[in-house]
Design a protein around this motif. Structure first.
Motif: not given
Lengths: 369, 369
Positions: A295-300
Motif C-alpha cells: 500500500v502507498c499513499d495517493e502520491a505513491g
C-alpha cells in the motif's frame, strides 16, 4: 494533477519511472554492445512499445498471436513468438509474414521441426526457426548436449529455416541474492553458446543467439556471442523484481489506484475497492511481506507495514498495524497498490492512466490470444 | 462437433451443464418459496444472464458499476450493487436509476449513510439502501448487535432510503464438511433475521432480507423471513465448489481448451499453451490436488492424477504420473482444464465458446469497472 477524477479501481502508469527503467536496460545492453529485443507481453500497449522499442519496426518479442497481430498492425516488422509452436498456429504466423513481418518461431522437438518443415514446403514459404534451449530445467527447451539438437537443426537447415538458438532463464526468479542472479546469467549465456558451438562443429551456424529475462538482462555481464537480449517486465518493474533486489520499490511504474470503501472497526481493517480482480491473484515471491500488494499513499509513497492482506473479487482488506487508527483513512481516501507481478496485474485492466508531471493520458492495452 | 477448429487457449462453456446448474438452484429455492437474485459477476455475459434470470428484468446482483451499466443496457431493471458504496460512485448509480433501473446500494457505516443521505437530498432522489450485516467476521458489514445498526437505519429511514439488510456468508468457503456449510447457512440467515428483528423493535421494517453465497444457497434450509438469495458461481461451478462438496467435477460447465505444445522428456512433462494468463493465478482450495486446474481429455472426461502443476504466463506444465508416457499426448493434442475458481478464470477471457450438442455458439463477456 489530481487523481480524484478517476473512477476506482484503475491502473496507473508513471511515465517518468517507465522511461527511467527503459533507459536502465538500454544503457546496460549498450555497455556490452548487445541488441535488445524487448518482450511486449507485460504491458501489451502500442504506446508503451514505442518507448520500449524506440522505433516500432525494431525487433520485439511476444507471447501470443494476438500480440503479434496487434503489434504488426502498429508497425512492428520483426517479431519473435517466444512460445513453442504448435501446428495449428502456423497459418496465422504465415499470414503475418505475408503482411511483411519477419516472424521467428521456436521449438524444442523433432516433431515440431517436422511439421514446420512440411508446412513451409506445402506453402512454399520460409519461417525463421529457433531451437529453444533449456538452461535451467525450469520449463521447456532441450539441453545443449541433447543429440536431438543436431537432428532438429538439420531438418530445419535442409529447408533453410534454421536461424539459431534461444533460451530463457526463468530460474533467475528462484535466486536469493544478486550473485545468484549473476551466476544464472552466466549459466543462461553459457547454455546457448554451448549449443551454438555444438552446431558450429556440424557446420550449422547460428545467426541468432538469444537470451533473456529481466533479472539476467540487467545483471548479466559479458554477453559474448549473444546476438540479442529479451526482457519484458523491466519497463514497469514490480514487487517480484524488488524482492529479488533487481529494483527498488520506488522504481515500480505501475500501481492500482483504489479508494477506501469501508472500515471493519472490530478488526482495524480498511476495506478497499481493489480486490483480486484489480490486483490479480498473483502472490509474488513474498506473500508474508506483500500480500496482494504494497500500500502507498495517493502520491505513491510506500506506507511501511501496510499491504493488502487478503482479497475477494472486488474487496481488498488491509489490516492496519497496531497504533494506526482507521480514522487516518476516511472512507473515500485514495491509495495506490504496488503490484506483485506486473504482467498479471496489468492483464486485469483495459488500459493505463498515464501520469506524467502535470499531464494525464490514457494508453489502451489488449488481451486475448 | 469438433473443437479442432478453435484457436487455443480459449474458454469453453458447456450449455447443458450450465442449464442443469441453474435448474438446481432454482429448484432448491422454489422448495422454500424464496426469490433468487442471481449474482452476475462470475460470467459477466448477457447471454448467460438470460438463462440465470429467466427474464432480464428480474432482480440481479452485480459487483461493479461496469456490470450494472452493461446489464442495464441489456434490459435489467432491478440491480443490487453488492460492494460497499463510496461517494464517488453515487453519480453513476443515479445515472442508472434515471435510466429506469432500480438500484440498490449497500453500506455498513454511519459515514456512508450520511453521504448517501446528503447526496439524495442534493439531487432530490431516492436510492434503495441496504445495511450490510457481518455474519462470519470475514470481510465487511456490521454485527447485528452493533448499536450503529440502528443509527445507520434511522438516518436512512428519515429520508425514506432504507430498504433492509444484506449479508454474504463468505465464511462458507472455509467449511470442511457439508454439515459445516449447512451450519453456516443457518448462521447467515440468523444474522439478518436478528438484525431485522432489532430494527423492527425500533419501528424500522425491512422490505429486503438478503442472504447469499453458492454453498449456503444450495445447502441452506428454511429461509424463513429471507426475501431473496444471491448466488453467482452456481451457474458454472468450479473446483472450489467441487472440493467443498457442493458439486461434482462433472457438473463444472467451464473449462479452458488447450493444446500440447511440447514435451520435457527428461522430466516427463507436458507443456500446454494454457498458462496462468488463460487459467488465472487462482490456486483454489486444494493446490496439492488441483494445481492450476484439473486436466480432462478433449471430450471433457477427467484424467485422474493429471493437473496443471505449474504455470508461466503462456505455458502450463503437467507432470505425468509414473507409468504414463508422453507419447499418449502428442504435440497438438487437445485437452480441457477445469478451473479452480470460475470467476477468476473466466475473467482472463473475452468470451465463451458455447458447446451444446452439435452446435457451437460464442457469448462475449466484459470486464472492467
Amino acid at each position: 494533477m489530481s487523481l480524484d477524477s478517476l473512477q476506482t479501481p484503475c491502473l496507473l502508469l508513471d511515465k517518468q519511472k517507465l522511461l527511467n527503467n527503459i533507459n536502465r536496460l538500454n544503457n546496460q545492453l549498450a555497455r556490452f554492445n548487445v541488441s535488445s529485443r524487448p518482450h511486449l507481453k507485460t504491458l501489451k500497449s502500442v504506446d508503451a512499445a514505442r518507448y520500449m522499442l524506440g522505433d516500432l519496426s525494431a525487433p520485439c518479442t511476444v507471447s501470443t498471436l494476438q500480440e503479434a497481430r496487434q503489434f504488426a498492425q502498429a508497425g512492428c516488422k520483426d517479431i519473435t513468438y517466444a512460445v513453442g509452436i504448435s501446428e495449428h498456429k502456423l497459418p496465422e504466423i504465415l499470414d503475418l509474414q505475408n503482411q511483411g513481418v519477419t516472424m521467428h518461431i521456436i521449438m524444442d522437438s523433432f516433431e515440431q521441426a517436422q511439421f514446420v518443415h512440411a508446412f513451409c514446403r506445402e506453402n512454399d514459404c520460409q519461417l525463421s526457426s529457433l531451437i529453444e534451449i533449456d538452461c535451467d530445467g525450469k520449463r521447456a527447451g532441450i539441453k545443449p548436449g541433447d543429440p536431438q539438437l543436431i537432428a532438429i537443426a538439420k531438418i530445419l537447415q535442409s529447408a533453410e529455416l534454421f536461424s539459431g538458438v534461444l533460451t530463457h532463464a526463468g530460474g533467475a526468479y528462484d535466486s536469493h541474492t544478486l550473485d545468484e542472479i549473476r551466476a544464472m546469467a552466466q549459466q543462461e549465456q553459457a547454455a546457448v553458446r554451448d549449443a551454438a558451438s555444438k552446431l558450429n562443429k556440424r557446420q550449422i551456424s547460428c545467426d541468432v543467439i538469444s537470451v533473456g529475462s529481466t533479472p539476467t538482462a540487467l545483471l548479466g555481464e559479458g554477453f559474448e556471442q549473444v546476438t540479442e537480449v529479451r526482457a519484458g517486465v523491466y519497463a514497469s518493474m514490480d514487487l517480484v523484481m524488488a524482492d529479488l533486489g533487481v529494483c527498488q520499490p520506488e522504481d515500480i511504474a505501475l500501481s492500482v489506484l483504489t479508494r477506501v470503501i469501508g472500515h471493519n472497526k472490530e478488526k482495524n481493517w480498511l476495506i478497499l475497492d481493489a480486490g483480486w480482480m484489480a490486483l490479480s491473484r498473483d502472490l509474488g515471491l513474498a506473500p508474508q511481506r506483500n500480500g496482494y500488494g504494497q500500500v502507498c499513499d495517493e502520491a505513491g509513497h510506500t506506507l511501511p507495514g501496510l499491504y493488502v492482506n487478503s482479497a475477494n473479487q472486488e474487496h481488498g482488506i488491509v489490516a492496519l498495524p497496531e497504533g494506526l487508527d482507521l480514522s487516518l483513512f476516511s472512507i473515500g481516501t485514495l491509495l495506490r497498490i504496488l503490484p506483485n507481478h506486473a504482467c498479471a496485474t496489468a492483464a486485469q485492466h483495459a488500459g493505463y492512466q498515464v501520469i506524467s508531471n502535470d499531464e494525464m493520458d490514457y494508453w489502451p492495452r489488449f488481451g486475448g490470444w
